[in-house]
Design an enzyme around this catalytic site. Structure first.
Site, PDB file in Angstrom:
ATOM      1  N   TYR A  54     -12.723   0.804 -20.398  1.00 20.23           N
ATOM      2  CA  TYR A  54     -12.921  -0.349 -19.515  1.00 20.23           C
ATOM      3  C   TYR A  54     -13.604  -1.496 -20.244  1.00 20.23           C
ATOM      4  O   TYR A  54     -13.424  -2.656 -19.878  1.00 20.23           O
ATOM      5  CB  TYR A  54     -13.672   0.064 -18.245  1.00 20.23           C
ATOM      6  CG  TYR A  54     -12.749   0.794 -17.316  1.00 20.23           C
ATOM      7  CD1 TYR A  54     -12.732   2.188 -17.271  1.00 20.23           C
ATOM      8  CD2 TYR A  54     -11.825   0.100 -16.549  1.00 20.23           C
ATOM      9  CE1 TYR A  54     -11.821   2.860 -16.472  1.00 20.23           C
ATOM     10  CE2 TYR A  54     -10.913   0.767 -15.744  1.00 20.23           C
ATOM     11  CZ  TYR A  54     -10.917   2.151 -15.713  1.00 20.23           C
ATOM     12  OH  TYR A  54      -9.996   2.803 -14.932  1.00 20.23           O
ATOM     13  N   GLN A  87      -3.455  -5.039  -6.379  1.00 19.55           N
ATOM     14  CA  GLN A  87      -3.828  -3.777  -7.014  1.00 19.55           C
ATOM     15  C   GLN A  87      -4.551  -4.054  -8.335  1.00 19.55           C
ATOM     16  O   GLN A  87      -5.094  -3.148  -8.947  1.00 19.55           O
ATOM     17  CB  GLN A  87      -2.576  -2.936  -7.260  1.00 19.55           C
ATOM     18  CG  GLN A  87      -1.831  -2.549  -6.002  1.00 19.55           C
ATOM     19  CD  GLN A  87      -0.452  -2.003  -6.298  1.00 19.55           C
ATOM     20  OE1 GLN A  87      -0.273  -0.810  -6.529  1.00 19.55           O
ATOM     21  NE2 GLN A  87       0.529  -2.891  -6.331  1.00 19.55           N
ATOM     22  N   ASN A  88      -4.525  -5.324  -8.749  1.00 15.67           N
ATOM     23  CA  ASN A  88      -5.075  -5.693 -10.053  1.00 15.67           C
ATOM     24  C   ASN A  88      -6.597  -5.797 -10.018  1.00 15.67           C
ATOM     25  O   ASN A  88      -7.170  -6.236  -9.023  1.00 15.67           O
ATOM     26  CB  ASN A  88      -4.464  -7.021 -10.514  1.00 15.67           C
ATOM     27  CG  ASN A  88      -2.955  -6.911 -10.640  1.00 15.67           C
ATOM     28  OD1 ASN A  88      -2.395  -5.831 -10.649  1.00 15.67           O
ATOM     29  ND2 ASN A  88      -2.297  -8.057 -10.699  1.00 15.67           N
ATOM     30  N   ASP A  90      -8.129  -7.517 -12.473  1.00 15.32           N
ATOM     31  CA  ASP A  90      -8.482  -8.793 -13.108  1.00 15.32           C
ATOM     32  C   ASP A  90      -8.748  -9.837 -12.028  1.00 15.32           C
ATOM     33  O   ASP A  90      -8.372  -9.648 -10.874  1.00 15.32           O
ATOM     34  CB  ASP A  90      -7.363  -9.248 -14.058  1.00 15.32           C
ATOM     35  CG  ASP A  90      -6.082  -9.635 -13.320  1.00 15.32           C
ATOM     36  OD1 ASP A  90      -5.046  -8.955 -13.494  1.00 15.32           O
ATOM     37  OD2 ASP A  90      -6.123 -10.606 -12.522  1.00 15.32           O
ATOM     38  N   HIS A 105      -8.037  -1.890  -5.674  1.00 19.06           N
ATOM     39  CA  HIS A 105      -8.457  -0.917  -6.697  1.00 19.06           C
ATOM     40  C   HIS A 105      -9.705  -1.360  -7.455  1.00 19.06           C
ATOM     41  O   HIS A 105      -9.986  -0.853  -8.547  1.00 19.06           O
ATOM     42  CB  HIS A 105      -7.296  -0.659  -7.675  1.00 19.06           C
ATOM     43  CG  HIS A 105      -6.112  -0.051  -7.018  1.00 19.06           C
ATOM     44  ND1 HIS A 105      -4.836  -0.159  -7.533  1.00 19.06           N
ATOM     45  CD2 HIS A 105      -5.979   0.675  -5.877  1.00 19.06           C
ATOM     46  CE1 HIS A 105      -3.986   0.478  -6.733  1.00 19.06           C
ATOM     47  NE2 HIS A 105      -4.652   0.997  -5.728  1.00 19.06           N
ATOM     48  N   GLY A 184       5.581  -8.010  -8.810  1.00 18.00           N
ATOM     49  CA  GLY A 184       5.132  -7.311 -10.003  1.00 18.00           C
ATOM     50  C   GLY A 184       4.482  -5.974  -9.780  1.00 18.00           C
ATOM     51  O   GLY A 184       3.458  -5.661 -10.382  1.00 18.00           O
ATOM     52  N   THR A 185       5.067  -5.146  -8.916  1.00 17.41           N
ATOM     53  CA  THR A 185       4.543  -3.788  -8.756  1.00 17.41           C
ATOM     54  C   THR A 185       5.695  -2.782  -8.713  1.00 17.41           C
ATOM     55  O   THR A 185       6.747  -3.069  -8.150  1.00 17.41           O
ATOM     56  CB  THR A 185       3.676  -3.639  -7.490  1.00 17.41           C
ATOM     57  OG1 THR A 185       3.199  -2.291  -7.400  1.00 17.41           O
ATOM     58  CG2 THR A 185       4.445  -3.988  -6.214  1.00 17.41           C
ATOM     59  N   SER A 186       5.482  -1.609  -9.308  1.00 17.89           N
ATOM     60  CA  SER A 186       6.505  -0.546  -9.276  1.00 17.89           C
ATOM     61  C   SER A 186       6.429   0.204  -7.954  1.00 17.89           C
ATOM     62  O   SER A 186       7.286   1.027  -7.655  1.00 17.89           O
ATOM     63  CB  SER A 186       6.260   0.422 -10.438  1.00 17.89           C
ATOM     64  OG  SER A 186       4.956   1.006 -10.306  1.00 17.89           O
TER      65      SER A 186
HETATM   66  N1  APR Z   1       6.777 -10.503 -13.840  1.00 14.79           N
HETATM   67  C1  APR Z   1       6.897  -9.742 -12.705  1.00 14.79           C
HETATM   68  N2  APR Z   1       6.899  -8.378 -12.713  1.00 14.79           N
HETATM   69  C2  APR Z   1       6.798  -7.776 -13.934  1.00 14.79           C
HETATM   70  C3  APR Z   1       6.681  -8.492 -15.148  1.00 14.79           C
HETATM   71  C4  APR Z   1       6.673  -9.926 -15.056  1.00 14.79           C
HETATM   72  N3  APR Z   1       6.567 -10.682 -16.138  1.00 14.79           N
HETATM   73  N4  APR Z   1       6.590  -7.598 -16.175  1.00 14.79           N
HETATM   74  C5  APR Z   1       6.673  -6.354 -15.605  1.00 14.79           C
HETATM   75  N5  APR Z   1       6.803  -6.468 -14.272  1.00 14.79           N
HETATM   76  C6  APR Z   1       6.910  -5.399 -13.275  1.00 14.79           C
HETATM   77  C7  APR Z   1       7.562  -4.115 -13.755  1.00 14.79           C
HETATM   78  O1  APR Z   1       8.980  -4.188 -13.664  1.00 14.79           O
HETATM   79  C8  APR Z   1       6.970  -3.096 -12.767  1.00 14.79           C
HETATM   80  O2  APR Z   1       7.757  -2.998 -11.594  1.00 14.79           O
HETATM   81  O3  APR Z   1       5.595  -5.042 -12.887  1.00 14.79           O
HETATM   82  C9  APR Z   1       5.607  -3.696 -12.412  1.00 14.79           C
HETATM   83  C10 APR Z   1       4.418  -2.994 -13.044  1.00 14.79           C
HETATM   84  O4  APR Z   1       4.342  -1.700 -12.520  1.00 14.79           O
HETATM   85  P1  APR Z   1       3.125  -0.732 -12.923  1.00 14.79           P
HETATM   86  O5  APR Z   1       2.909  -0.815 -14.380  1.00 14.79           O
HETATM   87  O6  APR Z   1       3.421   0.571 -12.306  1.00 14.79           O
HETATM   88  O7  APR Z   1       1.863  -1.431 -12.231  1.00 14.79           O
HETATM   89  P2  APR Z   1       1.395  -1.381 -10.705  1.00 14.79           P
HETATM   90  O8  APR Z   1       2.542  -1.242  -9.771  1.00 14.79           O
HETATM   91  O9  APR Z   1       0.493  -2.520 -10.496  1.00 14.79           O
HETATM   92  O10 APR Z   1       0.530  -0.018 -10.700  1.00 14.79           O
HETATM   93  C11 APR Z   1      -0.149   0.340  -9.527  1.00 14.79           C
HETATM   94  O11 APR Z   1      -1.253   2.143 -10.649  1.00 14.79           O
HETATM   95  O12 APR Z   1      -2.089   2.719 -12.646  1.00 14.79           O
HETATM   96  C12 APR Z   1      -2.437   2.430 -11.366  1.00 14.79           C
HETATM   97  O13 APR Z   1      -4.421   1.523 -10.486  1.00 14.79           O
HETATM   98  C13 APR Z   1      -3.336   1.213 -11.289  1.00 14.79           C
HETATM   99  O14 APR Z   1      -3.204  -0.693  -9.817  1.00 14.79           O
HETATM  100  C14 APR Z   1      -2.447   0.169 -10.623  1.00 14.79           C
HETATM  101  C15 APR Z   1      -1.461   1.006  -9.842  1.00 14.79           C
END
Ligand code: APR
Ligand code: ZN
Length: 249
Positions: A54, A87-88, A90, A105, A184-186
């Site tokens: 961290y 979820q970020n 930052d 988070h 921007g989230t999976s």
């Molecule tokens: N613009 C938009 N989306 C993007 C970009 C971009 N430039 N680059 C990547 N992505 C997308 C990817 O396609 C993916 O769907 O952002 C997503 C990132 O997914 P993860 O890495 O799984 O992140 P997130 O969904 O925020 O994870 C959720 O998991 O690890 C834990 O606590 C952590 O908050 C986090 C949570």
């Protein structure tokens, strides 16, 4: 009457600011074992390893600036009652000017006691401390809680720990939401990912991601692409469009 616009974001929102996502190629979970750096078990095993992880993220965060997507989200406050649910950890949304940001988070710029009452997913009397404070430098091994002497840790929610979903607030928010935007989230991590189906009844829904999880996005207008391109485009449309007429995208 201002319309309510909810923006649910993940790591992809900050990717173009230089903060790695978690599950993309070269993402954080490729470089680090989740169970070592983001779990209570990892903390019990090796606090220094967790604090180093961290510290790296804290320093990285300091070197990053908001991108056009963060700025576009802040601009939407000119016309909408914007509620950011992120979820970020930052603070790029706040740095870009967003005034209402709910960090599901936690935040990289806060620390809390390792025995903080918010941590366990169930009632545990040994977690009763309420010390939490803003920081301007990363937390180190040996930094002690001024209230109970526990080791201080990042104010981040680890896997297996409780996420405060503010049920009552969320229920009223869902009812009054006019527009929902996911960016921007999976959408693989719960309970956060549960927000997508929760806002299913919202009549106007958008999702921005270069690789959208289409199977979770029925009824969404999917805007495939990067946040720094698609979010300003969507914001321009929403700021131009007469209330209730949608963006026409
Ligand atoms: N613009 C938009 N989306 C993007 C970009 C971009 N430039 N680059 C990547 N992505 C997308 C990817 O396609 C993916 O769907 O952002 C997503 C990132 O997914 P993860 O890495 O799984 O992140 P997130 O969904 O925020 O994870 C959720 O998991 O690890 C834990 O606590 C952590 O908050 C986090 C949570
Ligand atoms: Zn304490």
């Amino acid at each position: 009457m201002q319309q309510t616009l909810v923006i649910f974001s993940g790591a992809g929102l900050s990717a173009e600011s230089g903060i790695a996502t978690f599950r993309d190629a070269g993402g954080l979970w490729e470089q680090h074992r989740v169970e070592d750096v983001a779990s209570p078990e990892g903390w019990d095993r090796d606090k220094k390893l967790v604090l180093n992880f961290y510290e790296e993220r804290f320093r990285k965060g300091l070197a990053c600036a908001p991108n056009p997507a963060h700025r576009a989200i802040a601009r939407l406050e000119e016309k909408y009652d914007v509620v950011n649910i992120t979820q970020n950890i930052d603070t790029l949304l706040e740095q870009a000017g967003s005034t209402n940001v709910w960090h599901l988070h936690g935040r990289i710029d806060f620390q809390k006691c390792e025995f903080h009452f918010s941590i366990p997913p169930y009632d545990d009397p040994s977690y009763s401390c309420d010390y939490r404070a803003r920081i301007s430098a990363p937390t180190k091994l040996g930094d002690r809680c001024p209230k109970c002497g526990g080791q201080l840790r990042p104010d981040v929610v680890w896997f297996g720990e409780a996420v405060d979903m503010r049920q009552e607030y969320l229920e009223t928010l869902v009812r009054r939401t006019d527009i929902f935007v996911g960016v921007g989230t999976s959408a693989q991590v719960y309970p956060a990912a549960g927000l997508l189906p929760l806002f299913n009844g919202t009549k106007e829904k958008y999702f921005i991601d270069p690789k959208p999880a289409y199977d979770l996005l029925h009824g969404f207008k999917v805007l495939e692409g990067r946040a720094s391109n698609r979010m300003p485009e969507l914001a321009d449309r929403l700021l131009q469009s007469p209330p209730g007429n949608g963006s026409g995208m």
